[in-house]
Each structure stands twice: as structure tokens, then as C-alpha cells.
Design an enzyme around this catalytic site. Structure first.
Site, short mmCIF file in Angstrom:
data_model
loop_
_atom_site.label_atom_id
_atom_site.label_comp_id
_atom_site.label_asym_id
_atom_site.label_seq_id
_atom_site.Cartn_x
_atom_site.Cartn_y
_atom_site.Cartn_z
N GLY A 199 7.89 -4.02 -0.50
CA GLY A 199 6.97 -3.94 -1.67
C GLY A 199 7.70 -4.52 -2.96
O GLY A 199 8.38 -3.84 -3.32
N TRP A 230 6.12 6.05 2.47
CA TRP A 230 6.98 7.38 2.06
C TRP A 230 8.51 6.98 1.65
O TRP A 230 8.99 5.90 2.47
CB TRP A 230 7.09 8.36 2.97
CG TRP A 230 7.80 9.60 2.98
CD1 TRP A 230 7.61 10.79 2.36
CD2 TRP A 230 9.41 9.79 3.64
NE1 TRP A 230 8.69 11.52 2.45
CE2 TRP A 230 9.58 10.96 3.25
CE3 TRP A 230 9.91 8.89 4.44
CZ2 TRP A 230 10.82 11.40 3.50
CZ3 TRP A 230 11.06 9.52 4.82
CH2 TRP A 230 11.83 10.64 4.26
N GLN A 281 0.85 -1.21 0.05
CA GLN A 281 -0.01 0.01 0.12
C GLN A 281 1.07 1.18 -0.04
O GLN A 281 1.99 1.12 -0.68
CB GLN A 281 -1.00 0.03 1.21
CG GLN A 281 -1.58 -1.32 1.06
CD GLN A 281 -3.29 -1.18 1.76
OE1 GLN A 281 -3.89 -0.21 1.85
NE2 GLN A 281 -3.60 -2.45 2.61
N CYS A 302 1.09 1.87 4.96
CA CYS A 302 0.64 0.26 4.65
C CYS A 302 -0.84 0.28 5.24
O CYS A 302 -1.26 -1.07 5.39
CB CYS A 302 1.58 -0.66 5.05
SG CYS A 302 3.25 -0.33 4.37
#
Length: 218
Positions: free
Chosen positions: A151, A81, A78, A180
Site C-alpha cells: 500500500g 496487520w 484496505q 484487504c
């Protein structure tokens, strides 16, 4: 430079501060070259200027609500930063035995956990309630907290995207988002945990030292 690991090797490219889109385009180029066996396994280690990126599963409510720009990307996971004070690693690696994305993510978690242990953050561990990344458990310092986000995307058994290890970033950037899409935990850094300034320059050689943990084992 090449980092020998047993009988295999990983090419490591340290590229400093790189714009996110530029790094993303370069990853895609390297991934295709790795798919075509033009190059071997490669890991990019770099920092980004401040940027929010949202993976394929990002929930709308987790996004910044103040109009801050967000780059939508093709990795899993998701919103997170990236920015100065954070080591971002992009392994471009081919899975040789079978396509096991979960197994690969676990190796990334184990590698970062080994880095944290070397700095004395011994409570770091990969899995926390089936949440991807490297986490510290709740203690008298605070709730469960993530020190490294992960990710990835796999195409033709070849990885791209990767991990983001917090060394000494400005932690206020996470206050604008639900990192996330998690609301019952926090985000931390090596500096915050150790009570001293732990720089990217200090951590980079330790990350390089443990990259061999990303390789598949017999």
C-alpha cells in the site's frame, strides 16, 4: 548504510522494532526532505509491534468486530496487520520520469517476488486477478494466498508507505479481519510455505539485495 545499484544508490535504514506512529511520522519527514532534494532515495526496513492499519479504501465490514484498535492511515489499500515476524519496507523514492503509481507498485511486487524465488517459493508472482500484492496461486496446499501486502501514497512524485513481507509472524492476527477486504483467498508466510522457521534476520539481507528493482529503468 548505502546499497549501490548500478550507477545509482539507495540509502537503507534498518531500524528494528519501531512503533507504527513513530515510523509514520519519520516517513513524512523523509518524504518532505526527498521532495526538497535534501536527501536521496531511502528505504526504511523495520518491524512493528502488533497493529492493525486501515487504508483509505477500507470497508467497515472488513474491520475487527471485537473492538480491537485500528490506526487509520493515508495510504491506498484496505486493512492489514503489522507485527513481529514481518519485514515492513517503506521506500521514500522520487519518480524521475513521470508519476506512474501503478508502474511503481509493479516494481515493488517484482522485487518481493524475486526475494520469494530466492527462498524457493517459486510460485510467488505479483498480480492475481488485479489484486495488489504478491500472491501464491491455489494448489494442493490451499487457496490463493497473499505473502506480501502493498500500500503506497505518492505526493509530489515521491513515495511513502510500502510493503509488508510475512516471514514468521503469528498468523492468527489475520483471523480477526478480512485482509484487504478479500474473503475468497488466504494469507501466508515464508515459514508456512517452506515448513521451517524463516526469520526476519534471514530475509533482511535478501530484501536489501533486490532493492535495486525498485528503481526506474530506461
Amino acid at each position: 548504510m548505502s546499497a549501490p545499484v548500478g550507477t545509482a544508490s539507495i540509502t537503507v535504514e534498518k531500524r528494528g522494532l519501531v512503533d507504527y506512529q513513530e515510523a509514520w511520522d519519520y516517513q513524512k519527514e523523509l518524504q518532505q526532505r526527498r521532495i526538497d532534494d535534501e536527501i536521496g532515495d531511502t528505504v526504511l526496513l523495520l518491524e512493528h509491534p502488533s497493529v492493525y492499519t486501515a487504508g483509505r479504501r477500507t470497508e467497515t465490514w472488513a474491520l475487527p468486530q471485537d473492538g480491537t484498535p485500528v490506526v487509520t492511515v493515508d495510504r491506498g489499500g484496505q486493512i492489514t496487520w503489522h507485527g513481529p515476524g514481518q519485514i515492513v519496507g517503506y521506500p521514500i523514492m522520487k519518480m524521475r520520469k513521470k508519476v506512474d503509481v501503478v508502474g511503481y507498485v509493479r516494481r515493488v511486487e517484482d522485487m518481493i517476488t524475486a526475494v520469494c524465488h530466492e527462498f524457493g517459493v517459486t510460485s510467488a508472482r505479483g498480480r492475481m486477478h488485479d489484486r495488489t500484492g504478491v500472491w501464491l496461486p491455489a494448489d494442493d496446499r490451499g487457496p490463493e494466498r497473499k505473502i506480501c501486502a502493498i500500500g503506497v501514497r505518492v505526493r509530489w512524485a515521491t513515495t511513502m508507505h510500502g510493503f509488508a513481507l510475512n516471514c514468521n509472524p503469528d498468523m492468527s492476527y489475520w483471523e480477526r479481519i478480512a485482509p484487504c477486504a478479500i474473503t475468497d483467498a488466504d494469507v501466508t508466510s515464508l515459514s508456512q510455505e517452506l515448513g521451517r522457521d524463516v526469520t526476519v534476520e534471514e530475509v533482511l539481507p535478501v530484501v536489501e539485495k533486490h532493492l535495486g528493482l525498485l528503481l526506474e529503468r530506461d
